[in-house]
Write a protein that holds these residues in place. Structure first.
Motif, PDB file in Angstrom:
ATOM      1  N   ASP A 115      36.885  44.755  33.447  1.00  0.00           N
ATOM      2  CA  ASP A 115      37.523  46.054  33.672  1.00  0.00           C
ATOM      3  C   ASP A 115      36.577  47.153  33.193  1.00  0.00           C
ATOM      4  N   LYS A 158      36.056  44.100  28.732  1.00  0.00           N
ATOM      5  CA  LYS A 158      35.791  45.507  29.017  1.00  0.00           C
ATOM      6  C   LYS A 158      34.306  45.683  29.302  1.00  0.00           C
ATOM      7  N   THR A 173      43.878  58.546  30.276  1.00  0.00           N
ATOM      8  CA  THR A 173      44.300  57.913  31.527  1.00  0.00           C
ATOM      9  C   THR A 173      45.337  58.759  32.259  1.00  0.00           C
ATOM     10  N   ASN A 192      37.021  50.571  33.555  1.00  0.00           N
ATOM     11  CA  ASN A 192      37.626  51.886  33.266  1.00  0.00           C
ATOM     12  C   ASN A 192      36.747  53.026  33.787  1.00  0.00           C
ATOM     13  N   LYS A 206      40.188  39.327  29.653  1.00  0.00           N
ATOM     14  CA  LYS A 206      39.713  40.492  30.411  1.00  0.00           C
ATOM     15  C   LYS A 206      38.652  41.165  29.556  1.00  0.00           C
ATOM     16  N   GLN A 241      48.943  48.473  28.660  1.00  0.00           N
ATOM     17  CA  GLN A 241      48.625  49.870  28.371  1.00  0.00           C
ATOM     18  C   GLN A 241      48.274  50.018  26.894  1.00  0.00           C
ATOM     19  N   LYS A 248      51.745  48.032  35.460  1.00  0.00           N
ATOM     20  CA  LYS A 248      51.971  48.286  34.034  1.00  0.00           C
ATOM     21  C   LYS A 248      53.356  48.902  33.865  1.00  0.00           C
ATOM     22  N   ASP A 284      43.761  49.971  38.853  1.00  0.00           N
ATOM     23  CA  ASP A 284      44.628  50.164  37.687  1.00  0.00           C
ATOM     24  C   ASP A 284      44.978  51.649  37.587  1.00  0.00           C
TER      25      ASP A 284
HETATM   26  C1  MUC Z   1      43.202  48.811  30.913  1.00  0.00           C
HETATM   27  O1  MUC Z   1      43.546  47.908  31.647  1.00  0.00           O
HETATM   28  O2  MUC Z   1      42.481  49.676  31.374  1.00  0.00           O
HETATM   29  C2  MUC Z   1      42.695  50.998  28.648  1.00  0.00           C
HETATM   30  C3  MUC Z   1      42.905  52.250  29.130  1.00  0.00           C
HETATM   31  C4  MUC Z   1      44.148  52.221  29.779  1.00  0.00           C
HETATM   32  O3  MUC Z   1      44.703  53.132  30.376  1.00  0.00           O
HETATM   33  O4  MUC Z   1      44.686  50.981  29.701  1.00  0.00           O
HETATM   34  C5  MUC Z   1      43.867  50.158  28.905  1.00  0.00           C
HETATM   35  C6  MUC Z   1      43.648  48.819  29.482  1.00  0.00           C
END
Ligand code: MUC
Ligand code: MG
Length: 367
Positions: free
Chosen positions: A191, A162, A54, A193, A160, A294, A266, A242
């Motif tokens: 989410d 994934k 990330t 990602n 939430k 996170q 975050k 995010d």
């Molecule tokens: C999220 O909200 O994405 C997974 C990868 C990251 O950077 O945070 C987590 C949760």
């Protein structure tokens, strides 16, 4: 009161159940404990979680940037000079979790010096948040079983989910199975990602339009500039930025560019000082926020709930505060507990982080 030492201690605690998502997976909490010491004996504490996929930070890079760059820049300054501290840290681009941990440790010192809880210093809105649990990748029946266990054990009713796998229909089926098993009153959001394309995301959202999703987050890359705008324009639920909006300036860009309609805050990456900037910008623009996770341990989770509960708009939705439940252990003397689906802040001076020295000795990686 002057800063006389900054420690960056790498530690590693295994997860009992790894978290898997479109951009990576986490098997061990290989975090960095950050402790800022003052000449008056007050110590501020926070943790930095490396998320290479990330932010590009690793445990080694966090230890190095704090030890070699940030600590020498702020030694001799006072915790009251936060703006000046940030001006120095911001000479270096990137490294968000290293900077955030230093920021939160400074707030911890201020709270201890004032004999007041940091949550009160930040805003003091409430003393708790509803908790949202992240459900990672697994076969649909296992995702349902996990959500039911978390609901039945901790009273959590927001999840939430994934998504971002291929074919996208598998994730649609998993979300449908969750909605069917958990019923209409549970809040569900997704989410990705950045795992799908904009068109896969649009198809998936259409196929889930009857599932009553609260939000959709980072379904496709923000670098797909026009594709993402096209997607967000047709989304019937707020679209959370995010990892595409990790700084106030990126938040502005994503929102004004029409690539997001809500923001994940975050504290692990914007600490308290910059998180307030993001929050206040969102309030000014009339944009909703969610307190994100996170994949924090208990220290990071305590920081998130401290900030989230402190402000009216960040306390509105359930905060992502439960992934520490999947760790085999943690460093706090008094572990966090989630009851009736809520997590409380710690009363008392500072952040209320008390590190168990035996646990730190067991899990630290530098001795
Ligand atoms: C999220 O909200 O994405 C997974 C990868 C990251 O950077 O945070 C987590 C949760
Ligand atoms: Mg996310």
């Amino acid at each position: 009161m002057k800063i006389v030492k900054v420690e960056a201690i790498p530690f590693a605690i295994p997860y009992a159940k790894p978290l898997k998502f479109a951009s990576g997976e986490v098997h061990t909490a290989d975090h960095v404990l950050v402790r800022v010491h003052t000449d008056e004996g007050l110590i501020g504490t926070a943790e930095a979680p490396p998320r290479p996929y990330t932010y590009g930070e690793t445990q080694e890079s966090i230890v190095a940037v704090i030890g070699k760059i940030f600590a020498p820049q702020i030694l001799g300054m006072t915790p009251l000079e936060r703006e000046a501290v940030h001006a120095r840290l911001d000479r270096t681009i990137g490294n968000p979790t290293a900077k955030a941990a230093i920021d939160m440790a400074l707030w911890d010192i201020l709270g201890k010096a004032a004999q007041m809880p940091v949550s009160g210093l930040l805003g003091g809105y409430t003393d708790r948040m509803r908790v949202s649990h992240m459900v990672g990748f697994a076969p649909a029946d296992q995702m349902v079983a996990e959500a039911e266990r978390i609901r039945d054990t901790y009273g959590i009713t927001t999840f939430k989910v994934k998504v971002g796998r291929r074919p996208y229909g598998d994730d649609v089926a998993a979300c449908r199975a969750l909605r069917q098993a958990l019923g209409p009153d549970v809040e569900l959001y997704i989410d990705g990602n950045r795992g799908w394309t904009a068109s896969e995301s649009a198809r998936a959202l259409r196929e889930m339009s009857d599932l009553g999703l609260t939000f959709a987050e980072e379904l496709c890359p923000a670098d797909d500039v026009l594709g993402r705008r096209w997607l967000v324009a047709q989304s019937t639920v707020p679209f959370i930025a995010d990892e595409s909006a990790t700084r106030a300036a990126e938040v502005t860009r994503e929102l004004l560019g029409g690539s997001a309609t809500a923001i994940s805050i975050k504290t692990a990456r914007t600490g308290f000082t910059a998180s307030q900037r993001v929050l206040h910008a969102c309030e000014g623009l009339g944009v909703e926020v969610v307190m994100g996770n996170q994949i924090d341990g208990q220290i990071g989770t305590l920081c998130t709930v401290t900030f989230g509960a402190a402000h009216r708009t960040s306390a509105r939705y359930a905060g992502e505060l439960s992934n520490f439940l999947d760790m085999t252990d943690d460093l706090l003397t008094e572990p966090l507990t989630i009851e009736s689906g809520t997590l409380r802040i710690r009363e008392g001076a500072g952040l209320g982080i008390d590190i168990d020295p035996d646990k730190l000795a067991r899990y630290r990686q530098d001795r």
